[in-house]
Design a protein around this motif. Structure first.
Motif, mmCIF file in Angstrom:
data_model
loop_
_atom_site.group_PDB
_atom_site.id
_atom_site.type_symbol
_atom_site.label_atom_id
_atom_site.label_comp_id
_atom_site.label_asym_id
_atom_site.label_seq_id
_atom_site.Cartn_x
_atom_site.Cartn_y
_atom_site.Cartn_z
ATOM 1 N N SER A 192 0.888 -1.316 -0.070
ATOM 2 C CA SER A 192 -0.254 0.170 -0.007
ATOM 3 C C SER A 192 0.711 1.419 -0.014
ATOM 4 N N VAL A 193 0.505 2.232 -0.819
ATOM 5 C CA VAL A 193 1.407 3.301 -0.992
ATOM 6 C C VAL A 193 1.325 4.039 0.132
ATOM 7 N N LEU B 217 3.767 -4.184 -7.106
ATOM 8 C CA LEU B 217 2.510 -3.307 -7.383
ATOM 9 C C LEU B 217 2.023 -2.503 -6.012
ATOM 10 N N GLY B 218 2.257 -1.256 -6.369
ATOM 11 C CA GLY B 218 1.392 -0.041 -5.378
ATOM 12 C C GLY B 218 0.085 -0.137 -5.428
ATOM 13 N N ARG C 160 -3.318 3.888 -4.311
ATOM 14 C CA ARG C 160 -2.771 5.126 -4.701
ATOM 15 C C ARG C 160 -3.570 6.567 -4.447
ATOM 16 N N PRO D 43 6.418 7.679 -5.775
ATOM 17 C CA PRO D 43 6.447 6.740 -7.136
ATOM 18 C C PRO D 43 8.232 6.060 -7.241
ATOM 19 N N TYR E 156 7.468 -2.332 -12.406
ATOM 20 C CA TYR E 156 6.836 -1.720 -11.132
ATOM 21 C C TYR E 156 5.474 -1.091 -11.659
ATOM 22 N N GLU F 142 1.554 1.140 -10.149
ATOM 23 C CA GLU F 142 0.689 1.546 -9.090
ATOM 24 C C GLU F 142 -0.764 1.883 -9.801
#
Length: 210
Positions: A98-99, A132-133, A136, A154, A169, A171
């Motif tokens: 999770s970002v 994978l973020g 967002r 990012p 990568y 997101e």
């Protein structure tokens, strides 16, 4: 399980691991796969999608790419540990964080990536890995007392992906739909490429989705 046969040709079947700590947004992301219609991603579906579910096993869906059908199965982690009944020969792995949670990125790098290498050492050089973020939409530019950002930015996540030796990568926000379809398309294309003679390794440069 015997492979599906269509018009005399077997339909490629691809197993995808979906790793990450609980709470990073995997369930909401997986709920969007409901909108894969007739073998294609349905872009007419409203972007706002708040229904989520917690799968108890693999989730399958059909996709049509490169002029042929594919059957994908995604196997999400459901525990804080690497204990789920994953397949013996997955073709592709997604490690999610999770970002809005630096702890989840730390877990992705120092637990999930290491466990993947430990359990699938024989696939280390053949299986593409994506960082994978998720969530967002929760990213802010709020800073901590030491001047660092509270959320994962990012460029920081891309650097960590490189340190993790990930191939890609990306997101998105599964809740609002921001970059969701682009990420799903990237995943399906990478998964489909694993069925080709040359595989999906080294197919273009790492993707930074900002």
């Amino acid at each position: 399980m015997a492979p599906t046969v269509l018009e005399g040709r077997p339909v490629p079947e691809v197993d995808i691991l979906f790793l990450g700590s609980p709470g990073v947004g995997k369930a909401t992301f997986l709920s969007q796969i409901e909108h894969v219609r007739d073998g294609r991603l349905d872009r007419s579906t409203p972007r706002e999608h708040k229904h989520a579910f917690a799968p108890t096993g693999s989730l399958g869906w059909d996709v049509s790419l490169f002029g042929r059908p594919y059957k994908f199965r995604i196997w999400p982690s459901t525990s804080t540990l690497f204990v789920d009944p994953f397949p013996d020969q997955p073709a592709f792995t997604i490690i999610a964080f999770s970002v809005s949670s630096r702890e989840s990125l730390h877990n992705a790098q120092y637990y999930w990536r290491k466990q993947l290498s430990l359990h699938y050492a024989d696939l280390e050089h053949a299986m593409p890995v994506m960082l994978l973020g998720l969530k967002r939409d929760e990213r802010t530019e709020k800073r901590l007392e030491d001047g660092s950002f509270e959320c994962v930015m990012p460029q920081e996540a891309l650097r960590v992906a490189q340190e993790m030796q990930c191939d890609r990568y990306a997101e998105c926000s599964a809740l609002t739909g921001e970059l969701m379809w682009e990420v799903l398309e990237d995943i399906t294309r990478t998964a489909a490429m694993t069925t080709t003679e040359n595989g999906a390794m080294g197919q273009g440069s790492m993707c930074s989705v900002m």
